[in-house]
Structure formats: structure tokens, C-alpha cells
Write a protein that holds these residues in place. Sequence first.
Motif, short mmCIF file in Angstrom:
data_model
loop_
_atom_site.label_atom_id
_atom_site.label_comp_id
_atom_site.label_asym_id
_atom_site.label_seq_id
_atom_site.Cartn_x
_atom_site.Cartn_y
_atom_site.Cartn_z
N SER A 158 0.82 -1.21 0.00
CA SER A 158 0.00 0.00 0.00
C SER A 158 0.86 1.26 0.00
O SER A 158 0.50 2.26 -0.63
N LEU A 161 2.03 1.78 -3.57
CA LEU A 161 0.92 2.23 -4.41
C LEU A 161 0.53 3.66 -4.10
O LEU A 161 0.27 4.47 -5.00
N LEU A 236 -6.84 -6.02 -2.92
CA LEU A 236 -6.39 -5.23 -4.06
C LEU A 236 -6.89 -5.77 -5.39
O LEU A 236 -6.94 -5.03 -6.38
N LEU A 258 -6.06 -2.77 -8.18
CA LEU A 258 -4.64 -2.88 -8.50
C LEU A 258 -4.38 -2.57 -9.97
O LEU A 258 -3.44 -1.84 -10.30
#
Length: 286
Positions: A158, A161, A236, A258
Motif C-alpha cells: 500500500s 501504491l 487489491l 490494483l
Amino acid sequence: MRNLLRADLYRALKNKLLRIGLIITAALAIFQALVYKFIAIISDIGEEEIDMFGQVLNGNGIALWNNGASIGGNTAAFIVPIFVTIFILREFGDRTVRNKLIMGYTRSQIYFSSILLHLFLMFVYLFVASFFGLVFGTIFFGIGGEITLGFIAMIFVSFVLQFILSYTVLCLGIVLSINVQSPVIGIIIPIALSFVASLINTIALLGVSGSFINFWSCFSFYQSSEISLMTNITELVKQTFATDVITYENIAIFGNPLLRILITAPVVITTEIMVGYVKFKYINFK
């Protein structure tokens, strides 16, 4: 290029402005957790309700870990543009770039060295904010999930991302500021975009239009909010459509968080950098 980047990194590590920025970054992350704790105390919330309260306020460990890197959080939108942008653009105002050109470095090397330096410094700043958010959010409200391999994996994934999503906005700010030789642009653009997009994001999250939500889900602000409270890596790749009535339901990208991030964010960042590079080649440095 390697020597140029090494020299740029050396100046960054020695710079007092960046050190002050890091201290403020850590302080803001701690302050946010303290504010949530203070609200919980004055609201007279019992111990059995404190964990739920932390989740509602997004004040638990994993939520504040994500917030530290999120463009919707205080750090990405405000601290990084102010300190990092000012530092990088100083050399554009004190003849440093011209001296680099005289030394034989190409414009490509100078430009991409600045972009890589910005990328590195932003990563450090956001990691510091995320780390202190995770520690103090966990101390005050719990970590926000059951400690499993999937949870631990989600913490690391995370952050990466959220970092990518934040860079879609912060990269635009630094690219524009480099080309117009103005730190003001690098500071104002991310803040202004964050404000406007936050309003749009609020509308999208209210669910006023299923089609609009699915359109907005391809932008970094929605994606950042979407993954901010995920506590397991498996979340995700789940299909997360905004409504049951979707005309493009067979297009997997719209329902897979994702895929949305890995496809849209790199495209945006690459476009920003390359367009900025084309303009940078024709700047007349004094």
C-alpha cells in the motif's frame, strides 16, 4: 549522469532546509494522531469503543500509514512541494544549471537527474510520515487489522501504491516548476489540485452517480481513498464496481483496484515527465 546524480544527492543530504522539512513531516504525522486521541478523550469514549473510533476517524495504524503517503494526506499535498521543490529549484536560480552545461552535462542528464532526485526525496519524506503515523496510530488506536501475512504484505504494498498515486500530482508540480523556473508553481499546483480533486472525490464517494464513480475511479484521488483502509493484500484484486448497473462491466480494469493503479498512474507520470522534457530542452538559462 551517475556522477551528476551523486553530486545532487550529496547536496540534498547536507541541506538544512530538507532536514527541517523532515522534522516537520514527522511532527505533523505525530500531531494528527495526537489530535485524534484528544478528540477521543474529550468525547469520553470508553476503551471498548476506542478501536472503532480510530477506524471511523481513519486514525488507526494502517490508516495513518497510508495517509502519510497519500496525496489526500497533509504530507504529500503540502510538505513535499514546499521543501523539496524549493530545494531543487534553487540551482535553477543561482546559475548552477548553466555551470553544469558548461561542464559538459547534457540537458537530458540535468533534467532526469532532477526528476530522480525529486523522486528519491519525496520517497524519504513520505516514508517518514507513514512510519510515524503507523507507530503513533497503533499506540493510540491499534494497528487497524489482524496481524497476518496478508496484512503485513498490504502495509508494504500500500505504501508503494500510495507513493505512485501521489507522484501523479507531485511530479506535475515539479515538472512545471522546472520549466517555468518558479518554485511557486511547484507548490501551488499540487495544493490546488488536491483541493479541487478532494471536492470531486467527496462527491464520488457519496455515490451520486454510479457511472461517474467508475469514471473517477481511474484517477489517483479515488484510488488513494480506495486503498487507504485495505487491511489484506487480497483486497487489491477484488472486483469493486460502484454499482450493479455498469455498461462496461466486462472491462476488468474498472473493477480491479490494483489494475487501475498500475495502468493509469504510470501512464500519467510518464506523460508528464516526457512533455516536461520536451519543453526543458529549449529553455534559455542565464
